[in-house]
Design a protein around this motif. Structure first.
Motif, short mmCIF file in Angstrom:
data_model
loop_
_atom_site.label_atom_id
_atom_site.label_comp_id
_atom_site.label_asym_id
_atom_site.label_seq_id
_atom_site.Cartn_x
_atom_site.Cartn_y
_atom_site.Cartn_z
N ILE A 102 26.23 -32.95 3.45
CA ILE A 102 27.23 -32.71 2.41
C ILE A 102 28.39 -33.69 2.58
N LEU A 103 28.77 -34.33 1.50
CA LEU A 103 29.89 -35.26 1.52
C LEU A 103 31.19 -34.47 1.42
N THR A 104 32.05 -34.64 2.40
CA THR A 104 33.25 -33.80 2.46
C THR A 104 34.52 -34.49 1.97
N GLY A 105 34.52 -35.81 1.84
CA GLY A 105 35.76 -36.49 1.47
C GLY A 105 35.58 -37.49 0.36
N GLY A 106 36.70 -37.88 -0.24
CA GLY A 106 36.67 -38.86 -1.31
C GLY A 106 37.91 -39.72 -1.30
N ALA A 155 28.56 -26.67 -7.65
CA ALA A 155 27.45 -25.80 -8.05
C ALA A 155 26.45 -25.65 -6.91
N THR A 156 26.33 -26.69 -6.07
CA THR A 156 25.36 -26.68 -4.98
C THR A 156 25.99 -26.43 -3.63
N THR A 157 27.17 -27.00 -3.39
CA THR A 157 27.78 -26.92 -2.06
C THR A 157 29.24 -26.50 -2.14
N LEU A 158 29.74 -26.04 -1.00
CA LEU A 158 31.15 -25.70 -0.83
C LEU A 158 31.71 -26.55 0.31
N VAL A 159 32.90 -27.11 0.11
CA VAL A 159 33.57 -27.88 1.15
C VAL A 159 34.99 -27.35 1.30
N ALA A 160 35.36 -26.96 2.52
CA ALA A 160 36.69 -26.41 2.78
C ALA A 160 37.39 -27.26 3.83
N GLU A 161 38.64 -27.61 3.55
CA GLU A 161 39.44 -28.40 4.48
C GLU A 161 40.72 -27.64 4.80
N LEU A 162 41.00 -27.46 6.09
CA LEU A 162 42.21 -26.77 6.54
C LEU A 162 43.28 -27.81 6.83
N LEU A 163 44.46 -27.64 6.20
CA LEU A 163 45.54 -28.60 6.34
C LEU A 163 46.83 -27.94 6.79
N LEU A 171 43.24 -30.66 9.70
CA LEU A 171 42.89 -30.10 11.00
C LEU A 171 41.39 -29.93 11.19
N ALA A 172 40.69 -29.58 10.12
CA ALA A 172 39.25 -29.36 10.23
C ALA A 172 38.64 -29.29 8.84
N SER A 173 37.34 -29.56 8.78
CA SER A 173 36.61 -29.47 7.52
C SER A 173 35.26 -28.84 7.79
N GLU A 174 34.83 -27.95 6.90
CA GLU A 174 33.53 -27.29 7.02
C GLU A 174 32.86 -27.27 5.64
N SER A 175 31.54 -27.23 5.65
CA SER A 175 30.80 -27.22 4.38
C SER A 175 29.55 -26.38 4.52
N MET A 176 29.00 -25.96 3.39
CA MET A 176 27.78 -25.16 3.38
C MET A 176 27.20 -25.12 1.97
N LEU A 177 26.01 -24.62 1.86
CA LEU A 177 25.38 -24.40 0.57
C LEU A 177 26.12 -23.32 -0.19
N ASN A 178 26.36 -23.53 -1.48
CA ASN A 178 26.89 -22.47 -2.32
C ASN A 178 25.79 -21.42 -2.50
N PRO A 179 25.96 -20.21 -1.99
CA PRO A 179 24.88 -19.22 -2.06
C PRO A 179 24.48 -18.85 -3.47
N GLN A 180 25.34 -19.13 -4.45
CA GLN A 180 24.99 -18.83 -5.84
C GLN A 180 23.81 -19.68 -6.31
N HIS A 204 29.92 -13.29 -7.43
CA HIS A 204 31.28 -13.29 -6.87
C HIS A 204 31.25 -12.89 -5.40
N GLU A 205 30.49 -11.87 -5.08
CA GLU A 205 30.40 -11.44 -3.68
C GLU A 205 29.77 -12.53 -2.80
N GLY A 206 28.80 -13.25 -3.37
CA GLY A 206 28.20 -14.35 -2.62
C GLY A 206 29.22 -15.43 -2.30
N PHE A 207 30.08 -15.73 -3.28
CA PHE A 207 31.13 -16.72 -3.05
C PHE A 207 32.11 -16.22 -1.99
N LEU A 208 32.56 -14.97 -2.09
CA LEU A 208 33.53 -14.44 -1.11
C LEU A 208 32.95 -14.45 0.29
#
Length: 556
Positions: A102-106, A155-163, A171-180, A204-208
């Protein structure tokens, strides 16, 4: 009641007679991907019976399924296989979900942090402010601890960055498949799934649940107290924003395609498990099908500040296109479909270990080479590999401009190419390995996706009175676009030869734009004004677009 034993997960469930394997799996929490939402057309929910004689315990209904040979080996589609007796099932590919690349940055630009969330310590307590308004207080001095999360909701992936908001430090970045995506691959099928009984809550519950996993990984990596995370910026297409907020997206699926939420506003972050004062910021959207991921990308690339004519293209299941012409923006969306994600492709898969990601036919020879993600044995083809294969076959004439794949014996071939071109069930097929191949139907899927994006580009240019040679720069955004070879885009005609030397791959600008919005509140109002001023083009209602789309299907 028949029993279904999911072997890999070691889970056994009882199902009502006549229930499908997919229904039983979902009820048991077993992940079986079904991007077409159980319509029976994508083939991605294929599973294998441990004992082929257990085929007597199921009945197939609906669209055509696996070939006779595959079925004889125990392969069936879980969405159309109704169970009437005990079976043992192997679900392939589950490991793929945990190993996605998963590409996390741009691309981004320099700016000074000026966060919406600030703190002030006085009289033994720390006051927490949002945009200058007091949100609440905390005991002691916590003024140095102010964090936020920039979240790209693809639609396919989620990328989260903590700043860290005051300093802007990532500080950190994590990614995963969007369960939807295991329920429905693209925007339209997800809207349809949400309309089913319990569908919206499941999405919605899958996203949470996914956000909670990302949050927990981030705080584990950094030892940040989640109570000191005060703001999350959601960046994603319009449908993804609705589903992340738990809002029914049904209005996006019917004319006049009116969003319930248009962004530029805040939501309480209670369900996210962060600070009790936490907020969610939704960036502005442009239309029902040009969402916050694109406005974030506009911000990250400073698109409106560029002189001349510049194209911003986000290639994915929807192809969003923005044309900037001396600061004036025009935007449109094309239904490219899921082919570029490896879906609706017989041997297609996501960018995970085992996927062919590069393919090239050597000049002047009949040999080819390919590379596989993870340097493991090839088990499928991801989007970049798909475009490489089709592009190289077009370049060498094995696929003609109408998309017809040559049959064995038609071209004068030798070596690898001669061995690769065969027939399967009386239709031409190109084999990369004995188990991984490209079919005529796969080529048609690429044509449809390519034609949609090329037609969208040409329609926007024509509407603005421009020709291709006047375009000074082409920015290709998105995780998929970042892994493409420029030559493949030209080989299949997805973009015009007039753009040679003008292309720049800018990566996941949805994520980098979300980070900018999180770190500097000063970007929010101007971006909202810019989104409101952007001209919106409905390509379906554009005169002559259908004819243009058909002409763009050819590989030229």
């Amino acid at each position: 009641m028949p029993k279904i034993h999911f072997v890999t997960q070691n889970i056994t469930v009882q199902a009502e007679a006549g229930a499908t394997i997919l229904e039983a799996a979902r009820a048991a929490g077993v992940v079986i991907e079904s991007p077409c939402n159980a319509v029976g057309v994508c083939g991605k929910c294929r599973v294998r019976l441990v004992q082929p004689n257990q085929l007597d315990n199921i009945r197939d209904e609906g669209a055509p399924g696996p070939s006779f040979a595959d079925r004889a080996a125990g392969y069936i589609l879980s969405c159309r296989s109704k169970v009437y007796g005990d079976i043992d099932v192997i679900v392939p590919g589950e490991e793929e979900f945990r190993q996605l690349r998963i590409l996390t940055g741009g691309d981004s630009f320099p700016y000074t942090p000026d966060p919406y969330i600030t703190k002030r310590f006085q009289d033994g307590v720390t006051e927490v402010y949002g945009g200058g308004t007091l949100l609440g207080t905390e005991p002691g001095d916590t003024s140095a601890h102010i964090y936020g999360i920039a979240l790209d909701i693809g639609a396919t992936t989620l990328v989260a960055e903590l700043l860290h908001l005051p300093s802007g430090e990532s500080l950190a970045s994590e990614s995963m498949l969007n369960p939807q995506s295991v329920f429905a691959q693209d925007v339209l099928t997800r809207i349809h799934f949400a309309a089913q009984e319990g569908g919206l809550s499941k999405l919605h519950e899958g996203f949470l649940s996914a956000f909670a996993q990302l949050r927990d990984k981030l705080i584990k990596d950094t030892a940040v107290d989640p109570r000191h995370i005060y703001e999350v910026v959601y960046s994603g297409n319009t449908t993804m924003l609705h589903l992340a907020a738990g809002i029914d997206p049904a209005s996006l699926g019917r004319y006049p395609y009116t969003p319930v939420i248009c962004g530029g506003n805040y939501l309480a972050a209670g369900p996210l498990g962060i600070s009790p004062f936490g907020l969610i910021y939704l960036p502005p959207i442009i239309s029902a099908y040009v969402g916050a991921d694109i406005t974030s990308g506009i911000l990250a690339t400073r698109l409106e500040q560029k002189s001349g004519a510049v194209l911003f293209i986000d290639i994915g299941t929807n192809g969003e296109i923005v044309l900037a012409h001396d600061g004036r923006l025009t935007a449109a969306s094309t239904a490219a479909g899921p082919a570029f994600e490896g879906m609706n492709i017989v041997c297609g898969m996501r960018a995970a270990p085992g996927a062919i990601e590069r393919f090239q036919i050597a000049s002047g020879s009949h040999t080819f080479t390919y590379t596989v993600i993870g340097l493991s044995e090839a088990v499928g083809i991801c989007g970049s590999g798909l475009l490489d294969i089709v592009g190289e076959l077009v370049r060498t004439g094995l696929i003609d401009k109408r998309g017809r794949l040559a049959r064995p014996g038609e071209p004068a071939l030798s070596g690898q190419l001669q061995a690769a071109l065969r027939e399967r069930e009386d239709k031409p097929v190109f084999y990369i390995t004995p188990e991984v191949f490209l079919t005529q139907q796969d080529i048609r899927q690429v044509q449809l996706a390519k034609g949609a994006i090329r037609a969208g580009i040409e329609a926007l240019l024509a509407r603005s009175g421009l020709v291709e040679t006047q375009v000074q720069e082409v920015l290709i955004a998105g995780a998929f676009g970042y892994h493409l070879r420029e030559s493949s885009l030209f080989n299949i005609g997805l973009i015009s030869p007039a753009f040679a030397g003008k292309i720049r791959f800018v990566g996941n600008t949805s994520q980098s734009g979300a980070a900018a919005l999180l770190l500097n509140q000063g970007f929010r109002t101007p971006l909202q004004d810019l989104a409101a001023k952007t001209a919106k083009v409905d390509l379906a209602d554009t005169p002559g677009f259908e004819k243009l789309f058909i002409s763009c299907l050819e590989f030229d």
